[in-house]
Design a protein around this motif. Sequence first.
Motif, PDB file in Angstrom:
ATOM      1  N   UNK A 130      -6.241  22.837   5.033  1.00  0.00           N
ATOM      2  CA  UNK A 130      -6.786  24.160   5.299  1.00  0.00           C
ATOM      3  C   UNK A 130      -6.052  25.225   4.513  1.00  0.00           C
ATOM      4  N   UNK A 131      -6.386  26.470   4.779  1.00  0.00           N
ATOM      5  CA  UNK A 131      -5.813  27.579   4.024  1.00  0.00           C
ATOM      6  C   UNK A 131      -4.351  27.807   4.381  1.00  0.00           C
ATOM      7  N   UNK A 132      -3.960  27.360   5.588  1.00  0.00           N
ATOM      8  CA  UNK A 132      -2.584  27.507   6.046  1.00  0.00           C
ATOM      9  C   UNK A 132      -2.119  26.189   6.654  1.00  0.00           C
ATOM     10  N   UNK A 133      -0.810  25.943   6.684  1.00  0.00           N
ATOM     11  CA  UNK A 133      -0.301  24.685   7.254  1.00  0.00           C
ATOM     12  C   UNK A 133      -0.657  24.545   8.727  1.00  0.00           C
ATOM     13  N   UNK A 187     -10.650  27.114  -3.751  1.00  0.00           N
ATOM     14  CA  UNK A 187     -10.385  28.139  -2.721  1.00  0.00           C
ATOM     15  C   UNK A 187     -10.872  27.678  -1.347  1.00  0.00           C
ATOM     16  N   UNK A 188     -10.058  27.974  -0.321  1.00  0.00           N
ATOM     17  CA  UNK A 188     -10.451  27.698   1.052  1.00  0.00           C
ATOM     18  C   UNK A 188     -11.225  28.890   1.601  1.00  0.00           C
ATOM     19  N   UNK A 189     -12.136  28.600   2.501  1.00  0.00           N
ATOM     20  CA  UNK A 189     -12.920  29.667   3.117  1.00  0.00           C
ATOM     21  C   UNK A 189     -11.990  30.581   3.910  1.00  0.00           C
ATOM     22  N   UNK A 190     -11.993  31.896   3.639  1.00  0.00           N
ATOM     23  CA  UNK A 190     -11.061  32.793   4.340  1.00  0.00           C
ATOM     24  C   UNK A 190     -11.322  32.900   5.837  1.00  0.00           C
ATOM     25  N   UNK A 191     -12.523  32.556   6.294  1.00  0.00           N
ATOM     26  CA  UNK A 191     -12.849  32.645   7.722  1.00  0.00           C
ATOM     27  C   UNK A 191     -12.481  31.346   8.440  1.00  0.00           C
ATOM     28  N   UNK A 192     -12.993  30.224   7.938  1.00  0.00           N
ATOM     29  CA  UNK A 192     -12.733  28.940   8.600  1.00  0.00           C
ATOM     30  C   UNK A 192     -11.421  28.317   8.156  1.00  0.00           C
ATOM     31  N   UNK A 193     -10.921  28.710   6.979  1.00  0.00           N
ATOM     32  CA  UNK A 193      -9.718  28.104   6.434  1.00  0.00           C
ATOM     33  C   UNK A 193      -9.941  26.772   5.768  1.00  0.00           C
ATOM     34  N   UNK A 194     -11.199  26.289   5.720  1.00  0.00           N
ATOM     35  CA  UNK A 194     -11.501  24.948   5.237  1.00  0.00           C
ATOM     36  C   UNK A 194     -11.949  24.966   3.787  1.00  0.00           C
ATOM     37  N   UNK A 195     -11.765  23.852   3.066  1.00  0.00           N
ATOM     38  CA  UNK A 195     -12.351  23.745   1.736  1.00  0.00           C
ATOM     39  C   UNK A 195     -13.861  23.632   1.845  1.00  0.00           C
ATOM     40  N   UNK A 196     -14.575  23.876   0.760  1.00  0.00           N
ATOM     41  CA  UNK A 196     -16.035  23.773   0.826  1.00  0.00           C
ATOM     42  C   UNK A 196     -16.475  22.356   1.153  1.00  0.00           C
ATOM     43  N   UNK A 197     -17.661  22.260   1.765  1.00  0.00           N
ATOM     44  CA  UNK A 197     -18.197  20.946   2.099  1.00  0.00           C
ATOM     45  C   UNK A 197     -18.510  20.164   0.846  1.00  0.00           C
TER      46      UNK A 197
END
Length: 530
Positions: free
Chosen positions: A441-444, A512-522
């Motif tokens: 995710x975008x953060x640990x 880039x990870x999604x700033x809302x979900x923190x996840x990489x794109x599907x």
Amino acid sequence: MALDETARATRARIERLTLILIGVLTILRVVALFVTPLELYPDEAQYWLWSRHLDFGYFSKPPVIAWLIWATTGIGGDAEAWLRIGSPLLNAATALIIARIATRLYGNERGGTWVGAAAAAIFILMPGVQLSSVLITTDTPLLFFLALMIWACVSLPHASPRVRIWVAAGMGAALGMAFLSKYAAIYALASLAVHLFLSREARRAWTPAMAVAFFAALLVVFAPNMIWNYQHHFSTLEHTAANANWKSGKLFNPMELIQFVGSQFGVFGPMPFAVLGGGALLLAVRKRLAAADITLLCFALPPLATVAAQAFVSRANANWAAAAYVAGSVLVAAWLLRWDARRWLIGGLVLQGALAFLFLTWVIAPRTADAMGMGNAFKRARGWDQTVQAIIDRSREEQALHGGLTAVALDDRFLYNVAAYYGRDYFGTPAAPPLKMWVHEIAPRNQAEAEAPLDAGLGRRVLIASLEGTYRGKIQQDFATTSDLQIVRVRLDRKRSRRTDLFIAQDFRPVPRDPVTGLPPDTPWKDPGK
């Protein structure tokens, strides 16, 4: 005079029997640790990893678990048994303290001669304690320090005025150590408040100076962890809050509540939990609760009620209410002896003794668990050494034949923890690439991702190990090129195996990870078997 001497001799004999029971069980559990072929659970490997770098806090837990492992492995080395040996020893000490609590509160009641032995037996044979005695978990030191605190609490009214301030300070220090073991110690602070509110006798035992001593000792012991949390953005507190899972969007689950209540028969034991719940309700309705009953219920009910509410709102693990069963063991013993229900007491202890023997059999010879259909319970303690060895073999091959590696990266904290432990003689040596985590995710989300994230500098040529291939497609998005797939399967039992996908990835360029979900794109779904 002769009667007093007879009573003292009887009490001494019962105390010897209690010591023998606890001692024999503890010896058997320690022996089981040294002969079991079961490997570490990944969380145990994580605690060992923490113990290599002592601190006042860690990403998901307070520090006592790491300190305990540091002490025991410092004596005997890093083998699994020495990593775990603190658990059966602390559980034995807790049982002895529980016997003292029971004798202090109920020793003068009818049948009170046996109350300490009965309470200690209920605790030491409790299924949750059976399990925790062959693992290293945060519940073990938590219950030990809670028992010390409750012992000090029930001794307070009997102490001389000069000694009480020191007893109060000891209570605070014990509670502080409980907090440093697990934040579930917060229940004890709430329990003390409820007890003082309900009991005039309890309020009379305290003075302002004693309250100052209690809170000063608590603060001195617990403050280093709070400072650590402040310096690390309150990561442990955030992890604890995240475990509550209130942001899942699926709240209010009656089935979760039913499952949690049902699980407590397996944690505390069928007879003890039935007696604890039924006895508390019956005596409350009939208004026949003694002062000692109220004291212990103040320590037993808040954990159970709070975790039951948490289960109803979201979810709860079975062990989250373990703090209730220090006081609960004493209550069940006292009530059964008060009611002349010794057959029920003996029957319940015999059942739990049989379960303890069966469980130790499974630990010593896991194939017996497989034969009885219980192999799934041990799957997380099998096959890790073989999995890690396959990763090391591939790493050595790449180092020797294909131009080397800049890192070995894993996509699962369980795999990272066991790789650090079972690969301790390889990773960290000059010949080995560094062990890193691919951050999903975008953060640990765990300490491995926080402290050992893969970066562009070490991402030039990486051996990826993906547990079950779950994130293989997403990992491939983060690299310019990836190699063909090598699948490693490790047999856990006759029905189950563990799969790890190995491949080489080059030029780490995380999308880039999604700033809302923190996840990489599907990514389009791919069958991990292909």
